[in-house]
Scaffold this motif. Structure first.
Motif, PDB file in Angstrom:
ATOM      1  N   ILE A 153      -3.647   2.991  -0.170  1.00 29.46           N
ATOM      2  CA  ILE A 153      -4.103   2.767  -1.545  1.00 29.46           C
ATOM      3  C   ILE A 153      -3.299   1.628  -2.151  1.00 29.46           C
ATOM      4  CG2 ILE A 153      -4.341   3.844  -3.810  1.00 29.46           C
ATOM      5  CD1 ILE A 153      -4.225   6.564  -2.045  1.00 29.46           C
ATOM      6  N   ALA A 154      -3.996   0.743  -2.834  1.00 26.96           N
ATOM      7  CA  ALA A 154      -3.350  -0.384  -3.506  1.00 26.96           C
ATOM      8  C   ALA A 154      -4.142  -0.710  -4.767  1.00 26.96           C
ATOM      9  CB  ALA A 154      -3.294  -1.599  -2.591  1.00 26.96           C
ATOM     10  N   LEU A 155      -3.528  -1.456  -5.649  1.00 32.75           N
ATOM     11  CA  LEU A 155      -4.246  -1.931  -6.825  1.00 32.75           C
ATOM     12  C   LEU A 155      -5.217  -3.027  -6.408  1.00 32.75           C
ATOM     13  CD1 LEU A 155      -1.420  -2.260  -9.525  1.00 32.75           C
ATOM     14  CD2 LEU A 155      -3.119  -0.443  -9.294  1.00 32.75           C
ATOM     15  N   SER A 156      -6.384  -3.021  -7.017  1.00 30.33           N
ATOM     16  CA  SER A 156      -7.340  -4.119  -6.850  1.00 30.33           C
ATOM     17  C   SER A 156      -6.857  -5.270  -7.746  1.00 30.33           C
ATOM     18  CB  SER A 156      -8.727  -3.666  -7.308  1.00 30.33           C
ATOM     19  OG  SER A 156      -8.698  -3.409  -8.703  1.00 30.33           O
ATOM     20  N   SER A 157      -7.551  -6.392  -7.697  1.00 30.01           N
ATOM     21  CA  SER A 157      -7.177  -7.502  -8.586  1.00 30.01           C
ATOM     22  C   SER A 157      -7.298  -7.073 -10.047  1.00 30.01           C
ATOM     23  CB  SER A 157      -8.014  -8.744  -8.300  1.00 30.01           C
ATOM     24  OG  SER A 157      -9.384  -8.453  -8.422  1.00 30.01           O
ATOM     25  N   GLU A 158      -8.305  -6.231 -10.354  1.00 28.65           N
ATOM     26  CA  GLU A 158      -8.440  -5.711 -11.723  1.00 28.65           C
ATOM     27  C   GLU A 158      -7.270  -4.790 -12.069  1.00 28.65           C
ATOM     28  OE1 GLU A 158     -10.841  -5.573  -9.402  1.00 28.65           O
ATOM     29  OE2 GLU A 158     -12.583  -6.602 -10.225  1.00 28.65           O
ATOM     30  N   TYR A 218       0.833  -1.203   0.000  1.00 29.80           N
ATOM     31  CA  TYR A 218       0.000   0.000   0.000  1.00 29.80           C
ATOM     32  C   TYR A 218       0.866   1.251   0.000  1.00 29.80           C
ATOM     33  CZ  TYR A 218      -3.881  -2.999   1.403  1.00 29.80           C
ATOM     34  OH  TYR A 218      -4.843  -3.969   1.447  1.00 29.80           O
ATOM     35  N   MET A 219       0.271   2.351  -0.465  1.00 27.06           N
ATOM     36  CA  MET A 219       0.902   3.670  -0.394  1.00 27.06           C
ATOM     37  C   MET A 219      -0.162   4.680   0.007  1.00 27.06           C
ATOM     38  SD  MET A 219       3.270   3.827  -3.841  1.00 27.06           S
ATOM     39  CE  MET A 219       4.223   5.261  -3.338  1.00 27.06           C
ATOM     40  N   THR A 220       0.266   5.795   0.566  1.00 28.20           N
ATOM     41  CA  THR A 220      -0.649   6.907   0.820  1.00 28.20           C
ATOM     42  C   THR A 220      -0.668   7.791  -0.427  1.00 28.20           C
ATOM     43  OG1 THR A 220       1.081   8.325   1.712  1.00 28.20           O
ATOM     44  CG2 THR A 220      -0.124   6.904   3.292  1.00 28.20           C
ATOM     45  N   ALA A 221      -1.683   8.649  -0.530  1.00 31.25           N
ATOM     46  CA  ALA A 221      -1.754   9.590  -1.652  1.00 31.25           C
ATOM     47  C   ALA A 221      -0.532  10.512  -1.647  1.00 31.25           C
ATOM     48  CB  ALA A 221      -3.043  10.395  -1.590  1.00 31.25           C
ATOM     49  N   LYS A 222      -0.095  10.896  -0.469  1.00 33.61           N
ATOM     50  CA  LYS A 222       1.078  11.765  -0.350  1.00 33.61           C
ATOM     51  C   LYS A 222       2.320  11.073  -0.907  1.00 33.61           C
ATOM     52  CE  LYS A 222       3.593  14.538   3.042  1.00 33.61           C
ATOM     53  NZ  LYS A 222       3.657  14.949   4.452  1.00 33.61           N
ATOM     54  N   ALA A 223       2.490   9.802  -0.583  1.00 39.17           N
ATOM     55  CA  ALA A 223       3.632   9.039  -1.101  1.00 39.17           C
ATOM     56  C   ALA A 223       3.523   8.854  -2.613  1.00 39.17           C
ATOM     57  CB  ALA A 223       3.731   7.690  -0.398  1.00 39.17           C
ATOM     58  N   ILE A 224       2.309   8.656  -3.100  1.00 36.72           N
ATOM     59  CA  ILE A 224       2.109   8.519  -4.545  1.00 36.72           C
ATOM     60  C   ILE A 224       2.474   9.827  -5.243  1.00 36.72           C
ATOM     61  CG2 ILE A 224       0.354   8.251  -6.356  1.00 36.72           C
ATOM     62  CD1 ILE A 224      -1.037   6.220  -4.444  1.00 36.72           C
ATOM     63  N   ALA A 225       2.042  10.945  -4.687  1.00 35.62           N
ATOM     64  CA  ALA A 225       2.370  12.251  -5.278  1.00 35.62           C
ATOM     65  C   ALA A 225       3.882  12.437  -5.358  1.00 35.62           C
ATOM     66  CB  ALA A 225       1.723  13.374  -4.472  1.00 35.62           C
ATOM     67  N   ALA A 226       4.583  12.080  -4.296  1.00 35.87           N
ATOM     68  CA  ALA A 226       6.043  12.232  -4.295  1.00 35.87           C
ATOM     69  C   ALA A 226       6.695  11.294  -5.307  1.00 35.87           C
ATOM     70  CB  ALA A 226       6.588  11.957  -2.897  1.00 35.87           C
ATOM     71  N   ALA A 227       6.217  10.062  -5.386  1.00 32.52           N
ATOM     72  CA  ALA A 227       6.819   9.070  -6.290  1.00 32.52           C
ATOM     73  C   ALA A 227       6.557   9.378  -7.760  1.00 32.52           C
ATOM     74  CB  ALA A 227       6.294   7.677  -5.946  1.00 32.52           C
TER      75      ALA A 227
END
Length: 142
Positions: free
Chosen positions: A97-102, A53-62
């Motif tokens: 936040i993580a990817l679903s199986s889809e 999982y990641m947070t939205a903040k971590a996603i924004a930085a990445a």
């Protein structure tokens, strides 16, 4: 100095051209550039079983996307069923936040296309030249 000789201009034009070209690979999946960056980031994260999982903040930085872009793209990805969000137990204001199986399936379908695209981009560059290019990029990165 001419504009075409300026490092930042040349890199910006190259990045834009590569991004536009790559967009054709994930457009089949009705993904925008921010959505693809998030799917790719979460897909890589998903491969790390210790931190799926990641947070939205971590996603924004990445992804180098701003918070608004991340928020809107995440909303679209949730609506598409590609992403799951759940409340962070440690910080109730944050979502994990993580990817679903889809989303995982989408990532796994797109990744080989991206690898093939990258191989086509690099076809006229030797492995040694590519390693030097990556070294230069790393040296220019803050």
């Amino acid at each position: 100095m001419q504009l075409n000789d300026m490092l930042a201009y040349k890199v910006a034009m190259l990045a834009s051209d590569l991004s536009d070209s790559l967009a054709r690979e994930y457009a089949t999946y009705q993904l925008t550039m921010p959505e693809w960056r998030i799917v790719a980031t979460l897909g890589t994260c998903q491969e790390d079983a210790q931190q799926p999982y990641m947070t939205a903040k971590a996603i924004a930085a990445a992804t180098r996307l701003d918070k608004v872009q991340v928020s809107r793209a995440l909303d679209r990805l949730v609506n598409k069923g590609a992403v799951l969000k759940c409340m962070c137990e440690e910080d109730k204001r944050a979502s994990l936040i993580a990817l679903s199986s889809e989303g995982v399936a989408m990532y796994e379908q797109i990744t080989p296309r991206v690898v093939a695209w990258q191989n086509r981009q690099l076809k006229n560059i030797t492995d040694d030249e590519y390693r030097v290019f990556l070294k230069v990029i790393d040296a220019l990165s803050p």
